[in-house]
Design an enzyme around this catalytic site. Structure first.
Site: not given
Length: 344
Positions: A89, A330-333
């Protein structure tokens, strides 16, 4: 800059390897990445970078064989590229739509103000472009530190950010608020910038990334984390953030619809330190929303809330307790790539 719910061609992942901080947790974290990858392949393509060429080849073979057996529309393209860590991200490219088509912007990445090694991650997008991951879509370098998790777009020219992150002097010390707004206008087409001056999650390394705190669900609707316990250390900052959100207005002057997300019970590491577990860190893809869960009682409420926010998309839980051990979710990866960028 497109909203996340705009049509996508693929999602980008940077696969964990023993040379990252995951070295002692590979057996726990790889299944999470595999769950994300398989969920994405149900709806669209996948672009994966791996530190080692043999891992990239094997992973591509395994994912595509599984996708074919399931008769899924998505295919995986895995390439070998060096990386310091897995937070796609923040080191991935940011897409913008122009009169001449889609462009990918390669902003500088310095590991949230130099907190960790970052040189490999900063070069990763160029490796992916050279490897053909972005097709004919041009990749343009921008000499400005900007992480994808620090900006939230409604797809209509409004960008939501936090001042604690974007104004941190270890990122762009020569830029004040006005200069940052001007640069966001020039690069990603921001017509308005909504600044949140409050917001906090214990264990957060990013200086309050917006994607852990508040997200657009549609151009007129924002969901956000709310702490209802006055005895919780988060209560003052998140209460102040909620008041700020209530003062925000759309471009036409009307207020936003606001929906609070459940507040999870504390998620602690082995030393008893609190980790930044947040349900705001969901990922919208074609036809679905991937929602992080943390094995706490509030997981079911979070899924119910997200179903109401995205009634036309399948809500898919992904167990992200291992991810949050390294202070992300989750959003970070993940990083989505718009329609037309990846064609496998």
């Amino acid at each position: 800059m497109p909203a996340e719910w705009a049509p996508q061609s693929a999602v980008m992942l940077t696969w964990p390897h023993p040379g990252t901080d995951w070295f002692s947790q590979m057996d726990q974290v790889e299944p999470v990445f595999l769950a994300i990858a398989r969920a994405v392949l149900r709806f669209e393509h996948l672009v994966v970078s791996c530190e080692h060429v043999f891992r990239a080849q094997k992973l591509e073979q395994e994912l595509n064989q599984w996708a074919r057996e399931q008769n899924l529309p998505g295919r995986a393209h895995c390439v070998a590229a060096p990386s310091n860590d897995t937070w796609a991200r923040d080191h991935g490219p940011l897409a913008v739509t122009t009169e001449d088509g889609t462009r990918l912007l390669d902003f500088r990445f310095n590991a949230w103000g130099g907190k960790f090694p970052w040189e490999k991650d900063n070069a990763l997008n160029q490796h992916l472009a050279t490897g053909g991951c972005f097709g004919d879509t041009p990749l343009e370098t921008v000499d400005f530190v900007l992480e994808g998790g620090s900006i939230e777009s409604d797809g209509k020219g409004t960008i939501m950010v936090t001042s604690e992150c974007l104004l941190t002097p270890t990122r762009n010390p020569d830029y004040d608020r006005a200069a940052i707004e001007a640069l966001l206008g020039e690069t990603i087409g921001a017509r308005r910038v909504l600044w949140l001056n409050h917001g906090y999650l214990a264990g957060d390394d990013t200086d309050s990334h917006i994607d852990t705190l508040a997200r657009f669900c549609s151009p007129d609707h924002i969901c956000y984390v709310r702490c209802g316990d006055p005895n919780d250390e988060h209560y003052p900052a998140l209460k102040a953030m909620e008041e700020e959100l209530r003062q925000f207005h759309q471009a036409d002057g009307s207020p936003y619809r606001l929906t609070p997300l459940p507040w999870p019970d504390p998620v602690l590491d082995e030393d008893g330190e609190r980790l930044p577990a947040t349900y705001a860190n969901f990922l919208v893809i074609n036809g679905a929303v991937l929602v992080p869960t943390y094995d706490v009682p509030q997981d079911d409420d979070a899924l119910t809330t997200l179903r109401a926010l995205f009634p036309d998309r399948e809500i898919i839980p992904v167990a992200c307790r291992p991810l949050v051990e390294q202070h992300g979710s989750l959003h970070c990866v993940t990083m989505q790539l718009p329609q037309g960028v990846v064609d496998l």
